[in-house]
Design an enzyme around this catalytic site. Sequence first.
Site, PDB file in Angstrom:
ATOM      1  N   ASP A 106      12.989   4.652   2.338  1.00  0.00           N
ATOM      2  CA  ASP A 106      12.107   3.850   3.190  1.00  0.00           C
ATOM      3  C   ASP A 106      12.858   3.280   4.383  1.00  0.00           C
ATOM      4  O   ASP A 106      12.441   3.426   5.535  1.00  0.00           O
ATOM      5  CB  ASP A 106      11.481   2.708   2.387  1.00  0.00           C
ATOM      6  N   ALA A 152       0.821  -1.213   0.000  1.00  0.00           N
ATOM      7  CA  ALA A 152       0.000   0.000   0.000  1.00  0.00           C
ATOM      8  C   ALA A 152       0.854   1.262   0.000  1.00  0.00           C
ATOM      9  O   ALA A 152       0.356   2.358   0.196  1.00  0.00           O
ATOM     10  CB  ALA A 152      -0.934  -0.006   1.205  1.00  0.00           C
TER      11      ALA A 152
HETATM   12  C1  GLA Z   1       9.458   3.407  -3.107  1.00  0.00           C
HETATM   13  C2  GLA Z   1      10.958   3.213  -2.921  1.00  0.00           C
HETATM   14  C3  GLA Z   1      11.620   4.467  -2.335  1.00  0.00           C
HETATM   15  C4  GLA Z   1      11.229   5.713  -3.130  1.00  0.00           C
HETATM   16  C5  GLA Z   1       9.712   5.762  -3.365  1.00  0.00           C
HETATM   17  C6  GLA Z   1       9.317   6.873  -4.292  1.00  0.00           C
HETATM   18  O1  GLA Z   1       8.832   3.555  -1.872  1.00  0.00           O
HETATM   19  O2  GLA Z   1      11.208   2.129  -2.066  1.00  0.00           O
HETATM   20  O3  GLA Z   1      13.006   4.318  -2.281  1.00  0.00           O
HETATM   21  O4  GLA Z   1      11.928   5.786  -4.326  1.00  0.00           O
HETATM   22  O5  GLA Z   1       9.219   4.557  -3.897  1.00  0.00           O
HETATM   23  O6  GLA Z   1       9.592   8.106  -3.718  1.00  0.00           O
END
Ligand code: GLA
Length: 383
Positions: A168, A119
Amino acid sequence: MIEKINQVFEEKFGDATLLVKSPGRVNLIGEHTDYNDGFVLPAAVDLGSYFAVALNNENKFRFYSYNLEDYYETSVNAYEKSEKRWANYLLGVIAQFFKAGKTVHGFDCVFGGDLPMGAGMSSSASLETGLAFAIDQMEGYNYSTYDLVKLSQKAEHEYAGVQCGIMDQFAVMHGKANHVIKLDCRSLDYELFPFEMEDQILILVNTGVKHSLAASEYNKRRQECEAGVSLLQKFDREINSLRDVSSDLIRAHKDEFEPVIYRRCAYVVEENLRVERSCKALEQGNFEEFGRFMYASHDGLKNDYEVSCPELDQLVDLAKRVDGVLGARMMGGGFGGCTINLVKKSAVAQFEKTIRENYKTPEGDSPEIIKVTIDDGTRPVLI
Ligand code: GLA
């Protein structure tokens, strides 16, 4: 939930020696900028993954997924990528310790969580970072949090097949209650900004669309950005990533670009500026201005970066209709997942009503509406 996980561990394996909570994350602004060495503004949230672990003297890795009620085990000497997708998030982390020349002894692990999967709330980073932290503690390696973040990111690259940036795993590990993290993804320097939720709150709405296109399109976006960098390097050899590109420079060379590549790169350049400007707005307590940047970010993701989908767009349009919604945008990699909405407390009821009356998931259900609070990063839990 951690009590439950601990109890299941006891039933299956005996006494756990360590309990860990690893949160999910939201991202306020700065999307698809992390792998371009740019800026992001994420925060860890109260929902997350929970682990109970203990070394087992059996020379085996034994995992039990509480949510999926599924079991996986492998011998320490013969572990490899598995058919079970969920197990790969964990095996990928173990593999990185071995790659770094460290041993991981056999251990048992029960894990579960309350994050919606797929999500855009980083359920995978939450798992990877949580397990990396747990292994480091069990083995007493004393890795820095930075090293654990990088190791978890590599696990995602190699075992989940997504060439993700650092945002993340970083946010999951370094989150702090009531603060957002302005992260410079090149230097990994970061600054915490208080994010006051007296008058407004953050609400996620889950489209119910699983972002299955995400891995291939995500990796493609990375290549498109790299193509843009190669082109611009002809004009300025100092450019190493889109982070180094100003709006003036990219505009000056517009005609030399393939139109699609231009739109991708121009979006990233603008989004980096928006993160800077949003932080200024935050410092001034100007949430109205902050919200406008969120809407602008969505427009860029939809029209130029093309990682949105009709369901996300519909949810953002619905949010716009409600007085007191300050900003809304898709969040994370895109192609499904959640929108993030900055909503005045006085408008929350109207917001929920508008969403419920006008949006149904592809299955025809009412969407999940998740009010998040900003919480601390990955940590041991005592019960
Ligand atoms: C995913 C990736 C992140 C980032 C986002 C977009 O969540 O895991 O590293 O690139 O997309 O901002």
